[in-house]
Design an enzyme around this catalytic site. Structure first.
Site, PDB file in Angstrom:
ATOM      1  N   ASN A  23      29.849   6.361 -15.146  1.00 53.92           N
ATOM      2  CA  ASN A  23      30.648   6.760 -16.313  1.00 53.92           C
ATOM      3  C   ASN A  23      30.974   8.242 -16.344  1.00 53.92           C
ATOM      4  O   ASN A  23      31.170   8.820 -17.414  1.00 53.92           O
ATOM      5  CB  ASN A  23      29.961   6.317 -17.613  1.00 53.92           C
ATOM      6  N   ASP A  98       8.841   1.281 -13.506  1.00 50.39           N
ATOM      7  CA  ASP A  98       7.764   2.254 -13.373  1.00 50.39           C
ATOM      8  C   ASP A  98       6.912   2.176 -14.638  1.00 50.39           C
ATOM      9  O   ASP A  98       7.449   2.226 -15.744  1.00 50.39           O
ATOM     10  CB  ASP A  98       8.375   3.661 -13.236  1.00 50.39           C
ATOM     11  N   ASP A 197       2.195   4.265 -12.232  1.00 50.07           N
ATOM     12  CA  ASP A 197       2.160   5.712 -12.064  1.00 50.07           C
ATOM     13  C   ASP A 197       0.783   6.309 -12.342  1.00 50.07           C
ATOM     14  O   ASP A 197       0.162   6.002 -13.363  1.00 50.07           O
ATOM     15  CB  ASP A 197       3.170   6.319 -13.055  1.00 50.07           C
ATOM     16  N   GLU A 254      -0.060   3.678  -7.748  1.00 50.40           N
ATOM     17  CA  GLU A 254      -0.047   5.017  -7.145  1.00 50.40           C
ATOM     18  C   GLU A 254      -1.487   5.501  -7.146  1.00 50.40           C
ATOM     19  O   GLU A 254      -1.980   6.004  -8.150  1.00 50.40           O
ATOM     20  CB  GLU A 254       0.845   5.979  -7.940  1.00 50.40           C
ATOM     21  N   ASP A 327       8.664  12.097  -4.858  1.00 48.05           N
ATOM     22  CA  ASP A 327       7.699  13.203  -4.968  1.00 48.05           C
ATOM     23  C   ASP A 327       7.509  13.930  -3.645  1.00 48.05           C
ATOM     24  O   ASP A 327       6.647  14.807  -3.542  1.00 48.05           O
ATOM     25  CB  ASP A 327       6.328  12.673  -5.409  1.00 48.05           C
TER      26      ASP A 327
HETATM   27  C1  GLC Z   1       3.566  10.453 -10.477  1.00 52.37           C
HETATM   28  C2  GLC Z   1       5.073  10.449 -10.305  1.00 52.37           C
HETATM   29  C3  GLC Z   1       5.570  11.853 -10.448  1.00 52.37           C
HETATM   30  C4  GLC Z   1       5.226  12.343 -11.830  1.00 52.37           C
HETATM   31  C5  GLC Z   1       3.737  12.172 -12.136  1.00 52.37           C
HETATM   32  C6  GLC Z   1       3.472  12.282 -13.595  1.00 52.37           C
HETATM   33  O1  GLC Z   1       2.932  11.152  -9.488  1.00 52.37           O
HETATM   34  O2  GLC Z   1       5.416   9.864  -9.088  1.00 52.37           O
HETATM   35  O3  GLC Z   1       6.941  11.957 -10.209  1.00 52.37           O
HETATM   36  O4  GLC Z   1       5.573  13.690 -11.942  1.00 52.37           O
HETATM   37  O5  GLC Z   1       3.238  10.930 -11.744  1.00 52.37           O
HETATM   38  O6  GLC Z   1       3.918  11.144 -14.264  1.00 52.37           O
HETATM   39 CA    CA Z   2      26.351   8.331 -15.744  1.00 57.11          CA
END
Ligand code: GLC
Ligand code: CA
Length: 554
Positions: A23, A98, A197, A254, A327
């Site tokens: 958009n 996420d 996360d 993670e 990251d």
């Molecule tokens: C994880 C994410 C990263 C974020 C951090 C805090 O490591 O991959 O991008 O900054 O968590 O949420």
């Molecule tokens: Ca957009």
């Protein structure tokens, strides 16, 4: 649906702000993703992970969530999300979101209520600690103390990441229930699971004990305090039982630095998650003093790391593998020596990463071989962790120029610039200036060009994922065991995937040729990243620099 429906699948990570802008506001969005689903299907993608698209002030690019039940307007609406889920499903692609529940945004209603009444019910959703000074000397992941004063109060609150990301108090059963309700709401909507996360951080050392400083600032990395934290197991067991189990969801955690016991707990027989990421290659060479203190990983480092990881984990569970993510620096720039970065070496790296055991996650742009980006000055970066890394480097005595050079190598913004669809001014990502962009993007790397070039990295990725669907050998690549080959041959990274059939992956990760004596004749060459194949009558195979060959043997 089968219990382990996700096993042997190929995943892709989208960083929504930078994937495709539908958009014309310079920011990627959900409709933009839906428009590219056919592209993803052609790439062989079966699971799609979206980095956060929830309502957020974007202090940490959406990893600071202000409302778990809302899509941020920059990405579109909940209808757009529903459409994306449905359209993906129609193409056999499962969407995972996420899940960021170690912390939320300071703009979240819970935190606002806590601030309004620091002794009230919502204060207990966080860690509000009565104290004259910072309760401990822990350093947050993004630099500075993990403690921030609660305004108009004698308390401090904990933030393991940025001060705009207050940690949630998992001790509180009401908070936990709120999280479970939210997760179930999303699963009910039809998403297939979550990437989880920073989850190891939900356990805390509730005595807030200071530890010996690890840098001149007198602070110690908050990770160090995790060693003294209360057990995480009851929390994650309950989380899984209350949510993921009920929906047969796919979850990938993670998780860093897990012990043997934890590995079993995370991904073993009754593990709480389906999978966790293998970050062992990503952290190769790190010495813990910041980005400026780093050794370049060598081919031997990469090989040892991969082999050790499989040796340790294959009997326990399934890992998710990456060469890059939002990251990290770009894999091509991180793992291939600078002078050797080209189409052949990128294909070689892709072969190693995609055919090893586990669930490969391709990060957007990896499939066209995107490289690190050039930024002229520190002001051109957006990422908070990059800005911190720069300051740490300066404090440690690097000149501005040197600091900028290390930042250029490891900044998270290397991977966060727009996906390069064409060589247009704004890379086919948008028709207005993107929210983040290098002053000198390498425009020659783009999807449109590679679509038309059968020798491109993109075509090669399609061939790699195509092997997963191979009638005869596909199932051995998806589910077969992993066995190292030619371990002693320096800079050769080779292995066999053994299922009903045997497939050997032979790669020469260096700038000189290397001959290998094969143990049996080649039955079929399934893939070759170069046009030559130098094989003599005694089954001696000479691999050219960065050659990768995938063969079937009987
Ligand atoms: C994880 C994410 C990263 C974020 C951090 C805090 O490591 O991959 O991008 O900054 O968590 O949420
Ligand atoms: Ca957009």
């Amino acid at each position: 649906m089968e219990k382990d429906w996700w096993k042997g699948k190929i995943a892709y990570q989208i960083y929504p702000k930078s994937f495709n802008d539908s958009n014309h506001d310079g920011i990627g969005d959900l409709k933009g993703i839906t428009q590219k689903l056919d592209y993803l299907k052609d790439l062989g993608i079966e699971i799609l992970w979206l980095s956060p698209v929830y309502k957020s002030p974007f202090v940490d690019q959406g990893y600071d969530i202000a409302d778990y039940y809302a899509i941020d307007p920059i990405f579109g609406t909940m209808e757009d999300m529903d459409e994306l889920i449905a359209e993906a499903k129609a193409r056999g692609i499962s969407i995972i979101m996420d899940l960021v529940v170690n912390h939320c945004s300071d703009q979240h209603e819970w935190f606002q209520k806590a601030l309004a009444d620091p002794d009230g019910e919502y204060a207990d959703y966080f860690y509000f600690i009565e104290s004259d000074t910072e309760p401990s000397n822990w350093r947050s992941y993004f630099g500075g103390s993990v403690w921030e004063k609660v305004p108009n109060s004698t308390k401090y609150y904990l933030h393991s990441f940025h001060k705009a990301q207050p940690d949630l108090n998992w001790q509180n059963p009401r908070l936990r229930q709120e999280i479970y309700d939210m997760i179930n709401w999303w699963l009910k909507k039809g998403i297939a699971g979550f990437r989880i996360d920073a989850i190891i951080n939900i356990k805390k050392d509730l005595s807030w004990t200071s530890l010996p400083a690890d840098q001149e600032d007198g602070l110690v990395a908050v990770q160090a305090a995790l060693a003294n934290a209360q057990p995480i197991e009851p929390f994650l067991r309950e989380l899984t039982e209350q949510t993921f189990d009920k929906y047969n969801a796919f979850t990938v955690g993670e998780v860093f630095d897990e012990t043997e016991e934890e590995l079993q707990f995370f991904i073993g027989e009754n593990g709480v998650f389906s999978s966790i990421f293998d970050f062992k290659q990503a952290i190769l060479g790190q010495k813990g003093n910041g980005w400026h203190d780093f050794d370049e990983p060598t081919a031997e480092d990469i090989k040892k790391s991969i082999f050790q990881v499989h040796e340790r984990t294959d009997k326990i569970g399934v890992l998710s593998t990456i060469i890059e993510n939002h990251d990290e620096a770009r894999g091509a720039s991180h793992f291939i020596p600078h002078a050797d970065v080209d189409t052949a070496s990128k294909k070689c790296l892709a072969t190693i990463a995609l055919l090893r055991k586990g669930i490969p996650f391709i990060y957007q742009g990896q499939e066209i071989g995107m490289e690190n980006q050039y930024f002229e000055a520190i002001e051109d970066y957006d990422d908070i962790s990059t800005i911190n890394g720069y300051q740490v480097a300066l404090k440690d005595g690097l000149s501005e120029e040197e600091a900028l050079a290390v930042i250029g190598k490891y900044s998270r913004d290397n991977a966060r610039t727009p996906m390069q669809w064409t060589d247009d001014t704004y890379l086919g990502f948008s028709d207005v200036k993107p929210w983040l962009m290098s002053q000198q993007p390498n425009r020659t790397i783009n999807v449109a060009e590679q679509e038309n070039n059968p020798q491109s990295v993109l075509h090669y990725y399609r061939a790699l994922t195509g092997l997963y669907r191979h009638d005869t050998y596909g199932s051995s690549l998806r589910y077969g065991a992993f066995h190292p080959l030619f371990e002693e041959v320096e800079n050769v990274i080779a292995y066999e995937r053994r299922g009903e059939r045997r497939v050997q992956v032979l790669t020469n990760f260096q700038a000189k040729a290397q001959t290998l004596q094969l143990s049996q004749p080649i039955e079929e060459v399934l893939l070759n990243n170069l046009e030559v194949l130098d094989l003599d009558k005694d089954d001696c195979l000479t691999l050219a620099p960065y050659q990768a060959v995938v063969i079937a043997v009987s």
